[in-house]
Design a protein around this motif. Structure first.
Motif, PDB file in Angstrom:
ATOM      1  N   ALA A 196       9.992-103.395 -65.755  1.00  0.00           N
ATOM      2  CA  ALA A 196       9.594-102.113 -66.356  1.00  0.00           C
ATOM      3  C   ALA A 196       8.233-102.219 -67.041  1.00  0.00           C
ATOM      4  O   ALA A 196       8.007-101.618 -68.070  1.00  0.00           O
ATOM      5  CB  ALA A 196      10.654-101.669 -67.362  1.00  0.00           C
ATOM      6  N   ARG A 197       7.323-102.977 -66.459  1.00  0.00           N
ATOM      7  CA  ARG A 197       6.039-103.233 -67.112  1.00  0.00           C
ATOM      8  C   ARG A 197       4.874-102.437 -66.555  1.00  0.00           C
ATOM      9  O   ARG A 197       3.769-102.530 -67.061  1.00  0.00           O
ATOM     10  CB  ARG A 197       5.721-104.718 -67.059  1.00  0.00           C
ATOM     11  N   ALA A 198       5.084-101.652 -65.527  1.00  0.00           N
ATOM     12  CA  ALA A 198       3.993-100.838 -64.993  1.00  0.00           C
ATOM     13  C   ALA A 198       3.690 -99.699 -65.967  1.00  0.00           C
ATOM     14  O   ALA A 198       4.576 -99.199 -66.655  1.00  0.00           O
ATOM     15  CB  ALA A 198       4.367-100.277 -63.623  1.00  0.00           C
ATOM     16  N   VAL A 199       2.432 -99.313 -66.035  1.00  0.00           N
ATOM     17  CA  VAL A 199       1.989 -98.221 -66.906  1.00  0.00           C
ATOM     18  C   VAL A 199       1.414 -97.131 -66.017  1.00  0.00           C
ATOM     19  O   VAL A 199       0.621 -97.411 -65.112  1.00  0.00           O
ATOM     20  CB  VAL A 199       0.930 -98.718 -67.913  1.00  0.00           C
ATOM     21  N   THR A 201      -4.265 -86.391 -60.963  1.00  0.00           N
ATOM     22  CA  THR A 201      -4.597 -87.775 -60.667  1.00  0.00           C
ATOM     23  C   THR A 201      -3.614 -88.678 -61.409  1.00  0.00           C
ATOM     24  O   THR A 201      -3.397 -88.498 -62.607  1.00  0.00           O
ATOM     25  CB  THR A 201      -6.039 -88.096 -61.103  1.00  0.00           C
ATOM     26  N   ILE A 202      -3.053 -89.629 -60.694  1.00  0.00           N
ATOM     27  CA  ILE A 202      -2.103 -90.579 -61.261  1.00  0.00           C
ATOM     28  C   ILE A 202      -2.816 -91.932 -61.305  1.00  0.00           C
ATOM     29  O   ILE A 202      -3.276 -92.417 -60.272  1.00  0.00           O
ATOM     30  CB  ILE A 202      -0.822 -90.678 -60.411  1.00  0.00           C
ATOM     31  N   THR A 203      -2.933 -92.535 -62.498  1.00  0.00           N
ATOM     32  CA  THR A 203      -3.598 -93.824 -62.648  1.00  0.00           C
ATOM     33  C   THR A 203      -2.706 -94.747 -63.462  1.00  0.00           C
ATOM     34  O   THR A 203      -1.739 -94.317 -64.086  1.00  0.00           O
ATOM     35  CB  THR A 203      -4.951 -93.684 -63.375  1.00  0.00           C
ATOM     36  N   GLY A 204      -3.065 -96.023 -63.488  1.00  0.00           N
ATOM     37  CA  GLY A 204      -2.340 -96.987 -64.295  1.00  0.00           C
ATOM     38  C   GLY A 204      -2.516 -98.385 -63.768  1.00  0.00           C
ATOM     39  O   GLY A 204      -3.434 -98.655 -62.983  1.00  0.00           O
ATOM     40  N   HIS A 205      -1.620 -99.283 -64.194  1.00  0.00           N
ATOM     41  CA  HIS A 205      -1.628-100.654 -63.687  1.00  0.00           C
ATOM     42  C   HIS A 205      -0.186-101.104 -63.458  1.00  0.00           C
ATOM     43  O   HIS A 205       0.747-100.516 -63.998  1.00  0.00           O
ATOM     44  CB  HIS A 205      -2.366-101.606 -64.636  1.00  0.00           C
ATOM     45  N   CYS A 206      -0.028-102.132 -62.652  1.00  0.00           N
ATOM     46  CA  CYS A 206       1.301-102.550 -62.217  1.00  0.00           C
ATOM     47  C   CYS A 206       1.977-103.560 -63.138  1.00  0.00           C
ATOM     48  O   CYS A 206       3.106-103.973 -62.865  1.00  0.00           O
ATOM     49  CB  CYS A 206       1.243-103.088 -60.792  1.00  0.00           C
ATOM     50  N   GLY A 207       1.351-103.994 -64.204  1.00  0.00           N
ATOM     51  CA  GLY A 207       2.001-104.870 -65.173  1.00  0.00           C
ATOM     52  C   GLY A 207       2.576-106.140 -64.575  1.00  0.00           C
ATOM     53  O   GLY A 207       3.616-106.609 -65.007  1.00  0.00           O
ATOM     54  N   ASP A 223      -5.916 -95.859 -54.084  1.00  0.00           N
ATOM     55  CA  ASP A 223      -6.174 -97.284 -54.287  1.00  0.00           C
ATOM     56  C   ASP A 223      -4.902 -97.918 -54.837  1.00  0.00           C
ATOM     57  O   ASP A 223      -4.428 -97.522 -55.900  1.00  0.00           O
ATOM     58  CB  ASP A 223      -7.340 -97.465 -55.263  1.00  0.00           C
ATOM     59  N   ASP A 224      -4.341 -98.892 -54.128  1.00  0.00           N
ATOM     60  CA  ASP A 224      -3.083 -99.517 -54.555  1.00  0.00           C
ATOM     61  C   ASP A 224      -3.290-100.796 -55.366  1.00  0.00           C
ATOM     62  O   ASP A 224      -2.361-101.561 -55.575  1.00  0.00           O
ATOM     63  CB  ASP A 224      -2.173 -99.774 -53.363  1.00  0.00           C
ATOM     64  N   ASN A 225      -4.500-101.022 -55.852  1.00  0.00           N
ATOM     65  CA  ASN A 225      -4.841-102.202 -56.638  1.00  0.00           C
ATOM     66  C   ASN A 225      -3.876-102.337 -57.829  1.00  0.00           C
ATOM     67  O   ASN A 225      -3.754-101.405 -58.626  1.00  0.00           O
ATOM     68  CB  ASN A 225      -6.278-102.077 -57.146  1.00  0.00           C
ATOM     69  N   PRO A 226      -3.200-103.472 -57.985  1.00  0.00           N
ATOM     70  CA  PRO A 226      -2.234-103.607 -59.074  1.00  0.00           C
ATOM     71  C   PRO A 226      -2.867-103.590 -60.467  1.00  0.00           C
ATOM     72  O   PRO A 226      -2.201-103.291 -61.448  1.00  0.00           O
ATOM     73  CB  PRO A 226      -1.552-104.944 -58.800  1.00  0.00           C
ATOM     74  N   LYS A 227      -4.152-103.898 -60.559  1.00  0.00           N
ATOM     75  CA  LYS A 227      -4.802-103.901 -61.873  1.00  0.00           C
ATOM     76  C   LYS A 227      -5.292-102.523 -62.284  1.00  0.00           C
ATOM     77  O   LYS A 227      -5.502-102.267 -63.454  1.00  0.00           O
ATOM     78  CB  LYS A 227      -5.958-104.890 -61.884  1.00  0.00           C
ATOM     79  N   ARG A 228      -5.496-101.622 -61.325  1.00  0.00           N
ATOM     80  CA  ARG A 228      -5.905-100.247 -61.632  1.00  0.00           C
ATOM     81  C   ARG A 228      -5.689 -99.396 -60.392  1.00  0.00           C
ATOM     82  O   ARG A 228      -6.567 -99.256 -59.563  1.00  0.00           O
ATOM     83  CB  ARG A 228      -7.365-100.177 -62.048  1.00  0.00           C
ATOM     84  N   ALA A 252       8.197-101.236 -62.399  1.00  0.00           N
ATOM     85  CA  ALA A 252       8.228 -99.776 -62.345  1.00  0.00           C
ATOM     86  C   ALA A 252       7.671 -99.228 -63.645  1.00  0.00           C
ATOM     87  O   ALA A 252       7.639 -99.913 -64.665  1.00  0.00           O
ATOM     88  CB  ALA A 252       9.661 -99.287 -62.147  1.00  0.00           C
ATOM     89  N   GLY A 253       7.211 -97.984 -63.591  1.00  0.00           N
ATOM     90  CA  GLY A 253       6.707 -97.317 -64.780  1.00  0.00           C
ATOM     91  C   GLY A 253       7.047 -95.846 -64.719  1.00  0.00           C
ATOM     92  O   GLY A 253       7.258 -95.286 -63.644  1.00  0.00           O
TER      93      GLY A 253
END
Length: 150
Positions: free
Chosen positions: A60-63, A79-85, A110-115, A141-142
């Motif tokens: 449960a660490r994605a934001v 627009t949906i943004t965040g990171h995958c934690g 962009d499926d980049n886990p950092k952004r 998940a977030g």
């Protein structure tokens, strides 16, 4: 939605906005502050404030953030943004409850886990309300809340 509910949501939104946090970070911060206060009040537990300020549980660490929010209107693109934690990459964006999606035409840019970045359109049949937006990052998940207006 009652007047009292509307006022409560507006107050929560203002507090989150003033702190410069998205809904996910705000709920994490509130939970952490409550845990720190409980530990300070009861030193017999042996827990420290630092221990309770640890990361959310594994899985449960994605934001996730949605913009614009809370001023999204039906048919508007968000627009949906965040990171995958720590997750692999953005694999999917889900929304709504009871089988009725809030977001349609979801596209992962962009499926980049950092952004990560995704775009979606608010469903044309939604009304005023609050609904969850969830992301699947392959192991993490977030979730955040999206406030909609007609």
């Amino acid at each position: 939605m009652t007047k009292r509910t509307t006022i409560a949501l507006a107050a929560a939104g203002l507090t989150v906005g003033m702190l410069g946090l998205g809904p996910a970070e705000a709920s994490t911060r509130v939970a952490t502050e409550r845990a720190n206060a409980a530990n300070a009040a009861n030193p017999a537990t042996g827990a420290t404030g630092a221990a309770s300020a640890s990361k959310p549980p594994k899985g449960a660490r994605a934001v996730v953030r949605v913009s614009p929010n809370p001023t999204a209107h039906r048919g508007e693109e968000v627009t949906i943004t965040g990171h995958c934690g720590g997750g692999e990459k953005l694999r999917g964006v889900f929304s709504g409850m009871t089988g009725k999606p809030v977001l349609v035409n979801v596209r992962i840019i962009d499926d980049n886990p950092k952004r990560f970045v995704a775009k979606a359109t608010l469903a044309p049949e939604i009304g005023n309300g609050v609904g969850p937006v969830l992301v699947d990052c392959g192991g993490e998940a977030g979730v955040t809340l999206l406030v909609t207006h007609v």
